[in-house]
Design an enzyme around this catalytic site. Structure first.
Site, mmCIF file in Angstrom:
data_model
loop_
_atom_site.group_PDB
_atom_site.id
_atom_site.type_symbol
_atom_site.label_atom_id
_atom_site.label_comp_id
_atom_site.label_asym_id
_atom_site.label_seq_id
_atom_site.Cartn_x
_atom_site.Cartn_y
_atom_site.Cartn_z
ATOM 1 N N ASP A 70 12.768 -14.880 -8.402
ATOM 2 C CA ASP A 70 11.127 -14.650 -8.429
ATOM 3 C C ASP A 70 10.939 -15.038 -9.906
ATOM 4 O O ASP A 70 10.526 -14.069 -10.675
ATOM 5 C CB ASP A 70 10.818 -13.419 -7.984
ATOM 6 C CG ASP A 70 9.098 -13.543 -8.249
ATOM 7 O OD1 ASP A 70 8.466 -14.487 -8.204
ATOM 8 O OD2 ASP A 70 8.913 -12.260 -8.011
ATOM 9 N N ARG A 81 -4.511 -9.896 -10.950
ATOM 10 C CA ARG A 81 -3.384 -8.939 -11.466
ATOM 11 C C ARG A 81 -3.032 -9.025 -13.056
ATOM 12 O O ARG A 81 -3.171 -9.878 -13.652
ATOM 13 C CB ARG A 81 -2.012 -9.416 -10.566
ATOM 14 C CG ARG A 81 -0.639 -8.860 -10.763
ATOM 15 C CD ARG A 81 0.465 -9.105 -10.154
ATOM 16 N NE ARG A 81 1.663 -8.926 -11.226
ATOM 17 C CZ ARG A 81 2.887 -9.482 -10.518
ATOM 18 N NH1 ARG A 81 2.973 -9.652 -9.283
ATOM 19 N NH2 ARG A 81 3.971 -9.375 -11.332
ATOM 20 N N ASP A 131 1.034 -16.037 -8.096
ATOM 21 C CA ASP A 131 1.870 -16.180 -9.424
ATOM 22 C C ASP A 131 0.627 -16.315 -10.688
ATOM 23 O O ASP A 131 -0.235 -15.512 -10.505
ATOM 24 C CB ASP A 131 2.971 -17.214 -9.392
ATOM 25 C CG ASP A 131 4.119 -16.789 -8.461
ATOM 26 O OD1 ASP A 131 3.964 -15.510 -8.184
ATOM 27 O OD2 ASP A 131 4.980 -17.461 -8.393
ATOM 28 N N TYR A 168 0.444 -9.629 4.072
ATOM 29 C CA TYR A 168 0.788 -10.290 2.635
ATOM 30 C C TYR A 168 1.765 -11.302 2.844
ATOM 31 O O TYR A 168 2.675 -11.057 3.389
ATOM 32 C CB TYR A 168 1.024 -9.013 1.767
ATOM 33 C CG TYR A 168 1.102 -9.236 0.245
ATOM 34 C CD1 TYR A 168 0.174 -9.638 -0.687
ATOM 35 C CD2 TYR A 168 2.388 -8.966 -0.363
ATOM 36 C CE1 TYR A 168 0.310 -9.926 -1.707
ATOM 37 C CE2 TYR A 168 2.740 -9.276 -1.551
ATOM 38 C CZ TYR A 168 1.731 -9.961 -2.410
ATOM 39 O OH TYR A 168 1.792 -9.963 -3.637
ATOM 40 N N GLU A 214 -0.348 -3.869 -11.936
ATOM 41 C CA GLU A 214 1.203 -3.745 -11.791
ATOM 42 C C GLU A 214 1.967 -2.594 -12.631
ATOM 43 O O GLU A 214 1.706 -2.648 -13.817
ATOM 44 C CB GLU A 214 1.697 -5.032 -11.910
ATOM 45 C CG GLU A 214 3.224 -5.593 -11.679
ATOM 46 C CD GLU A 214 3.673 -5.417 -10.031
ATOM 47 O OE1 GLU A 214 3.526 -4.175 -9.761
ATOM 48 O OE2 GLU A 214 4.233 -6.172 -9.529
ATOM 49 N N HIS A 245 -3.931 -13.586 -5.318
ATOM 50 C CA HIS A 245 -4.129 -12.861 -6.684
ATOM 51 C C HIS A 245 -3.285 -13.973 -7.688
ATOM 52 O O HIS A 245 -2.330 -14.290 -7.405
ATOM 53 C CB HIS A 245 -3.643 -11.433 -6.598
ATOM 54 C CG HIS A 245 -2.103 -11.292 -6.329
ATOM 55 N ND1 HIS A 245 -1.029 -11.468 -7.184
ATOM 56 C CD2 HIS A 245 -1.580 -10.603 -5.188
ATOM 57 C CE1 HIS A 245 -0.023 -11.176 -6.592
ATOM 58 N NE2 HIS A 245 -0.244 -10.582 -5.509
ATOM 59 N N ASP A 256 0.128 -13.956 -2.863
ATOM 60 C CA ASP A 256 0.877 -14.057 -4.195
ATOM 61 C C ASP A 256 0.843 -15.165 -4.817
ATOM 62 O O ASP A 256 1.631 -16.109 -4.295
ATOM 63 C CB ASP A 256 2.230 -13.520 -4.336
ATOM 64 C CG ASP A 256 2.615 -13.256 -5.708
ATOM 65 O OD1 ASP A 256 2.047 -13.706 -6.719
ATOM 66 O OD2 ASP A 256 3.972 -12.657 -5.928
ATOM 67 N N CYS A 258 9.524 -11.441 -12.062
ATOM 68 C CA CYS A 258 8.913 -10.460 -11.298
ATOM 69 C C CYS A 258 8.443 -9.102 -12.130
ATOM 70 O O CYS A 258 8.878 -8.968 -13.156
ATOM 71 C CB CYS A 258 10.408 -9.788 -10.473
ATOM 72 S SG CYS A 258 9.810 -8.233 -9.747
ATOM 73 N N ASN A 311 0.777 -1.194 -5.528
ATOM 74 C CA ASN A 311 2.041 -1.933 -5.422
ATOM 75 C C ASN A 311 3.027 -0.941 -4.939
ATOM 76 O O ASN A 311 3.437 -0.350 -5.810
ATOM 77 C CB ASN A 311 2.451 -2.809 -6.271
ATOM 78 C CG ASN A 311 3.390 -3.657 -6.010
ATOM 79 O OD1 ASN A 311 3.964 -3.676 -4.725
ATOM 80 N ND2 ASN A 311 3.927 -4.613 -6.778
ATOM 81 N N GLU A 338 -2.015 -13.630 -11.742
ATOM 82 C CA GLU A 338 -1.653 -12.844 -12.839
ATOM 83 C C GLU A 338 -1.729 -13.254 -14.089
ATOM 84 O O GLU A 338 -1.747 -14.524 -14.436
ATOM 85 C CB GLU A 338 -0.122 -12.290 -12.473
ATOM 86 C CG GLU A 338 1.020 -13.401 -12.560
ATOM 87 C CD GLU A 338 2.153 -13.004 -11.759
ATOM 88 O OE1 GLU A 338 3.201 -13.284 -12.496
ATOM 89 O OE2 GLU A 338 1.995 -12.782 -10.512
#
Length: 301
Positions: free
Chosen positions: A62, A161, A91, A48, A191, A116, A89, A126, A213, A118
């Site tokens: 982040d 996500r 975002d 990942y 998440e 993914h 990731d 974050c 996660n 989100e």
């Protein structure tokens, strides 16, 4: 030699097949291409790339400051070094639905197995911080549909996500997940679930592969692999574990050098030169170089 011997298409098919096996896939987060190679050598089946780690590696928080091209470049460096499928990731897709579409194609070109997206607002923060905001369900649906339309390899995994648990509650997060699957998402990443009961409720309600996660110092519990498998989850993610271990060791090393004036006491904790050379394949490079350049010209030339 230290490069992949498989194609992106092969890795994507392998990732899909592994997710369909019914067995939990344990997925550590790589810190860099070298650590991705170590993940492979340790026997894991996928790796990942965390947005938090990629940002921190650039000295950034982040909070959506990285760009799609920065992330794609780092991803390509990693997929060159491992035969494992790599999930990244992405975002929020780095902008509007059209940006999400471009992001999908950048990540495909980088050799990844999937990404993914989100449902946070852009720029994001974050997932385990307070004060998150999410876009409307309809807006996230547009992101997902744009990603689906842009995808050229049908085996490239598109995961949605949702950060809605901390903002709107568990029932709303589940409803969003179902809507995202209807929009075309292949899998779901819920998440910051609060406890084992919430993991179970999400699994009972959503009929696609689910990612758990297991990030440290976050909102949720650190469930072990046996528990996650019993709950029916498909991926156990450890996104920042290796980064935190490495940076903790760096800080300890700096303190030791500052205090003792030498690194000698740290030697037992270090990866040896021979192990480094083994991982990097020095002998293979030397053999390859000899095979192409070790020759003698005939007389008179």
């Amino acid at each position: 030699m230290l490069h992949t011997r498989t194609t992106p298409a092969e890795r994507r098919r392998a990732f899909r097949e592994r997710l369909g096996s019914g067995r939990l896939l344990v997925m550590p987060g790589a810190v860099n291409p070298y650590s991705a190679r170590l993940i492979q050598q340790a026997g894991f089946e996928a790796a990942y790339l965390s947005g938090a780690v990629l940002a921190a590696d650039l000295g950034l928080p982040d909070i959506g400051l990285t760009t799609s091209t920065e992330i794609a470049a780092r991803a390509q460096q990693t997929t060159r070094a491992t035969d494992l499928p790599v999930l990244i990731d992405a975002d929020t897709g780095f902008g509007e639905p059209m940006n999400a579409a471009r992001t999908v194609q950048l990540m495909e070109d980088a050799g990844l197995a999937g990404l993914h997206l989100e449902d946070q607002v852009n720029p994001k923060r974050c997932g385990h911080l307070d004060g998150k905001s999410v876009v409307s369900r309809e807006e996230m649906g547009r992101r997902i549909r744009a990603a689906v339309d842009a995808r050229r390899d049908p085996d490239f995994l598109l995961m949605a996500r949702t950060d809605a648990r901390a903002v709107e509650g568990l029932p709303a997060a589940i409803d969003r997940a179902k809507a995202y699957v209807d929009a075309g998402a292949d899998a779901v990443f819920p998440e910051a679930l609060a406890d084992e009961a919430e993991f179970a409720a999400f699994r009972a309600a959503v009929d696609v592969p689910l990612l758990a996660n297991m990030t440290e110092f976050g909102k949720g519990p650190l469930l072990d692999a046996r528990t996650l498998e019993d709950l029916g989850y498909d991926i156990a993610l450890y996104p920042v574990t290796l980064f935190r271990l490495a940076m903790g060791a760096v800080e300890d090393g700096l303190r030791t050098i500052a205090t003792e004036g030498t690194q000698e006491s740290l030697l037992p904790r270090m990866q040896t030169r021979s192990r480094l050379y083994e991982v990097l394949g020095y002998e293979e490079y030397a053999a390859f170089d000899s095979s192409v350049s070790d020759f003698t010209l005939p007389p008179g030339t």
